[in-house]
Motif scaffolding. Structure first.
Motif, PDB file in Angstrom:
ATOM      1  N   LEU A  12       0.832  -1.202   0.000  1.00 12.22           N
ATOM      2  CA  LEU A  12       0.000   0.000   0.000  1.00 12.22           C
ATOM      3  C   LEU A  12       0.869   1.255   0.000  1.00 12.22           C
ATOM      4  CD1 LEU A  12      -2.777   1.284   0.130  1.00 12.22           C
ATOM      5  CD2 LEU A  12      -2.734   0.967   2.604  1.00 12.22           C
ATOM      6  N   ARG A  13       1.889   1.277   0.841  1.00 19.55           N
ATOM      7  CA  ARG A  13       2.788   2.436   0.874  1.00 19.55           C
ATOM      8  C   ARG A  13       3.498   2.627  -0.470  1.00 19.55           C
ATOM      9  NH1 ARG A  13       3.642   4.756   5.708  1.00 19.55           N
ATOM     10  NH2 ARG A  13       2.829   3.671   7.548  1.00 19.55           N
ATOM     11  N   GLU A  14       3.911   1.542  -1.076  1.00 18.79           N
ATOM     12  CA  GLU A  14       4.573   1.615  -2.382  1.00 18.79           C
ATOM     13  C   GLU A  14       3.622   2.179  -3.440  1.00 18.79           C
ATOM     14  OE1 GLU A  14       6.262  -1.585  -5.554  1.00 18.79           O
ATOM     15  OE2 GLU A  14       6.870  -1.877  -3.474  1.00 18.79           O
ATOM     16  N   ALA A  15       2.383   1.718  -3.432  1.00 19.12           N
ATOM     17  CA  ALA A  15       1.407   2.191  -4.414  1.00 19.12           C
ATOM     18  C   ALA A  15       1.124   3.680  -4.249  1.00 19.12           C
ATOM     19  CB  ALA A  15       0.110   1.381  -4.304  1.00 19.12           C
ATOM     20  N   VAL A  16       0.962   4.117  -3.011  1.00 13.32           N
ATOM     21  CA  VAL A  16       0.672   5.530  -2.761  1.00 13.32           C
ATOM     22  C   VAL A  16       1.867   6.400  -3.141  1.00 13.32           C
ATOM     23  CG1 VAL A  16       0.188   7.244  -0.967  1.00 13.32           C
ATOM     24  CG2 VAL A  16      -1.077   5.089  -1.005  1.00 13.32           C
ATOM     25  N   SER A  17       3.073   5.962  -2.792  1.00 15.88           N
ATOM     26  CA  SER A  17       4.251   6.771  -3.102  1.00 15.88           C
ATOM     27  C   SER A  17       4.522   6.840  -4.602  1.00 15.88           C
ATOM     28  CB  SER A  17       5.480   6.252  -2.353  1.00 15.88           C
ATOM     29  OG  SER A  17       5.841   4.975  -2.826  1.00 15.88           O
ATOM     30  N   PRO A  20       2.608  10.099  -7.645  1.00 17.44           N
ATOM     31  CA  PRO A  20       3.158  11.257  -8.369  1.00 17.44           C
ATOM     32  C   PRO A  20       3.986  10.870  -9.597  1.00 17.44           C
ATOM     33  CG  PRO A  20       3.431  11.539  -6.008  1.00 17.44           C
ATOM     34  CD  PRO A  20       2.977  10.123  -6.236  1.00 17.44           C
ATOM     35  N   LEU A  21       4.778   9.817  -9.479  1.00 20.69           N
ATOM     36  CA  LEU A  21       5.606   9.397 -10.616  1.00 20.69           C
ATOM     37  C   LEU A  21       4.734   8.833 -11.743  1.00 20.69           C
ATOM     38  CD1 LEU A  21       8.549   7.739  -8.676  1.00 20.69           C
ATOM     39  CD2 LEU A  21       8.447  10.034  -9.665  1.00 20.69           C
ATOM     40  N   GLU A  22       3.710   8.081 -11.380  1.00 12.31           N
ATOM     41  CA  GLU A  22       2.793   7.549 -12.391  1.00 12.31           C
ATOM     42  C   GLU A  22       2.040   8.679 -13.083  1.00 12.31           C
ATOM     43  OE1 GLU A  22       0.448   4.773 -10.177  1.00 12.31           O
ATOM     44  OE2 GLU A  22       2.058   3.278 -10.135  1.00 12.31           O
ATOM     45  N   TRP A  23       1.645   9.697 -12.305  1.00 11.41           N
ATOM     46  CA  TRP A  23       0.964  10.848 -12.885  1.00 11.41           C
ATOM     47  C   TRP A  23       1.876  11.548 -13.895  1.00 11.41           C
ATOM     48  CZ3 TRP A  23       2.356  15.921 -13.037  1.00 11.41           C
ATOM     49  CH2 TRP A  23       1.415  16.808 -13.557  1.00 11.41           C
ATOM     50  N   ALA A  24       3.132  11.741 -13.524  1.00  8.55           N
ATOM     51  CA  ALA A  24       4.085  12.409 -14.415  1.00  8.55           C
ATOM     52  C   ALA A  24       4.252  11.613 -15.710  1.00  8.55           C
ATOM     53  CB  ALA A  24       5.427  12.592 -13.715  1.00  8.55           C
ATOM     54  N   ALA A  25       4.380  10.301 -15.590  1.00 13.12           N
ATOM     55  CA  ALA A  25       4.545   9.458 -16.779  1.00 13.12           C
ATOM     56  C   ALA A  25       3.303   9.523 -17.656  1.00 13.12           C
ATOM     57  CB  ALA A  25       4.837   8.020 -16.370  1.00 13.12           C
ATOM     58  N   GLY A  28       2.784  12.543 -19.904  1.00 15.86           N
ATOM     59  CA  GLY A  28       3.702  12.698 -21.028  1.00 15.86           C
ATOM     60  C   GLY A  28       5.012  13.351 -20.661  1.00 15.86           C
ATOM     61  N   HIS A  29       5.201  13.595 -19.374  1.00 16.54           N
ATOM     62  CA  HIS A  29       6.436  14.212 -18.893  1.00 16.54           C
ATOM     63  C   HIS A  29       7.004  13.387 -17.746  1.00 16.54           C
ATOM     64  CE1 HIS A  29       4.078  17.486 -20.730  1.00 16.54           C
ATOM     65  NE2 HIS A  29       5.252  17.849 -21.203  1.00 16.54           N
ATOM     66  N   PRO A  30       7.558  12.222 -18.034  1.00 19.72           N
ATOM     67  CA  PRO A  30       8.070  11.369 -16.960  1.00 19.72           C
ATOM     68  C   PRO A  30       9.132  12.088 -16.126  1.00 19.72           C
ATOM     69  CG  PRO A  30       8.358  10.320 -19.113  1.00 19.72           C
ATOM     70  CD  PRO A  30       7.796  11.672 -19.349  1.00 19.72           C
ATOM     71  N   PHE A  31       9.102  11.825 -14.840  1.00 18.33           N
ATOM     72  CA  PHE A  31      10.067  12.432 -13.923  1.00 18.33           C
ATOM     73  C   PHE A  31      11.413  11.745 -14.073  1.00 18.33           C
ATOM     74  CE2 PHE A  31      12.233  12.693  -9.813  1.00 18.33           C
ATOM     75  CZ  PHE A  31      12.237  14.058  -9.629  1.00 18.33           C
ATOM     76  N   SER A  37      12.395  22.044 -12.979  1.00 21.05           N
ATOM     77  CA  SER A  37      10.944  22.232 -13.064  1.00 21.05           C
ATOM     78  C   SER A  37      10.172  20.942 -12.766  1.00 21.05           C
ATOM     79  CB  SER A  37      10.555  22.753 -14.446  1.00 21.05           C
ATOM     80  OG  SER A  37      10.893  21.795 -15.440  1.00 21.05           O
ATOM     81  N   GLU A  38      10.795  19.800 -12.996  1.00 18.29           N
ATOM     82  CA  GLU A  38      10.132  18.526 -12.706  1.00 18.29           C
ATOM     83  C   GLU A  38       9.826  18.396 -11.221  1.00 18.29           C
ATOM     84  OE1 GLU A  38      11.676  14.868 -14.628  1.00 18.29           O
ATOM     85  OE2 GLU A  38      13.276  16.224 -15.294  1.00 18.29           O
ATOM     86  N   TYR A  39      10.689  18.921 -10.385  1.00 23.74           N
ATOM     87  CA  TYR A  39      10.496  18.798  -8.950  1.00 23.74           C
ATOM     88  C   TYR A  39       9.253  19.553  -8.487  1.00 23.74           C
ATOM     89  CZ  TYR A  39      14.947  16.463  -8.657  1.00 23.74           C
ATOM     90  OH  TYR A  39      15.965  15.552  -8.806  1.00 23.74           O
ATOM     91  N   ALA A  40       9.029  20.726  -9.046  1.00 21.44           N
ATOM     92  CA  ALA A  40       7.837  21.493  -8.673  1.00 21.44           C
ATOM     93  C   ALA A  40       6.578  20.708  -9.012  1.00 21.44           C
ATOM     94  CB  ALA A  40       7.835  22.846  -9.377  1.00 21.44           C
ATOM     95  N   ASP A  41       6.562  20.074 -10.178  1.00 23.09           N
ATOM     96  CA  ASP A  41       5.402  19.277 -10.571  1.00 23.09           C
ATOM     97  C   ASP A  41       5.185  18.107  -9.616  1.00 23.09           C
ATOM     98  OD1 ASP A  41       5.050  20.943 -12.756  1.00 23.09           O
ATOM     99  OD2 ASP A  41       5.960  19.547 -14.187  1.00 23.09           O
ATOM    100  N   ILE A  42       6.241  17.386  -9.301  1.00 23.63           N
ATOM    101  CA  ILE A  42       6.139  16.226  -8.410  1.00 23.63           C
ATOM    102  C   ILE A  42       5.704  16.660  -7.016  1.00 23.63           C
ATOM    103  CG2 ILE A  42       7.519  14.472  -7.197  1.00 23.63           C
ATOM    104  CD1 ILE A  42       6.684  13.652 -10.026  1.00 23.63           C
ATOM    105  N   ILE A  43       6.245  17.761  -6.529  1.00 27.11           N
ATOM    106  CA  ILE A  43       5.866  18.263  -5.204  1.00 27.11           C
ATOM    107  C   ILE A  43       4.388  18.635  -5.193  1.00 27.11           C
ATOM    108  CG2 ILE A  43       6.175  20.193  -3.585  1.00 27.11           C
ATOM    109  CD1 ILE A  43       9.197  20.075  -4.388  1.00 27.11           C
TER     110      ILE A  43
END
Length: 93
Positions: A12-17, A20-25, A28-31, A37-43
């Motif tokens: 569960l912790r792995e899925a939640v963490s 953000p990375l899945e959203w970025a991928a 169309g802008h994988p982290f 600028s990628e850090y601002a998006d992930i944050i």
């Protein structure tokens, strides 16, 4: 008192963490960590995940209270005291 197994909690912790990375991928802008600028998006996305998770926990506690669960039981479930549970989750009447 833990109600979920340690391996389930880890998954569960792995899925939640990963959200953000899945959203970025998916956007169309994988982290990659190469552009500042990628850090601002992930944050920002991680902040949304935190906000929604807190709201979901509050809804679960409210529902549990409406179902008759005591503050002691809620505290025990979360690994905190009855008083800490009340201070954290009790809404103004």
């Amino acid at each position: 008192m833990r109600r979920i197994a340690a391996q389930d909690e880890a998954r569960l912790r792995e899925a939640v963490s990963a959200v953000p990375l899945e959203w970025a991928a998916a956007s169309g802008h994988p982290f990659t960590g190469e552009a500042r600028s990628e850090y601002a998006d992930i944050i920002e996305v991680a902040g949304v995940v935190v906000d929604e998770t807190k709201a979901g926990l509050q809804r679960a506690v409210d529902s549990a209270r409406n179902a008759g669960m005591s503050w002691s039981e809620i505290g025990l479930t979360l690994g905190i005291s009855k008083q800490a549970a009340q201070q954290r989750f009790m809404r103004s009447q």
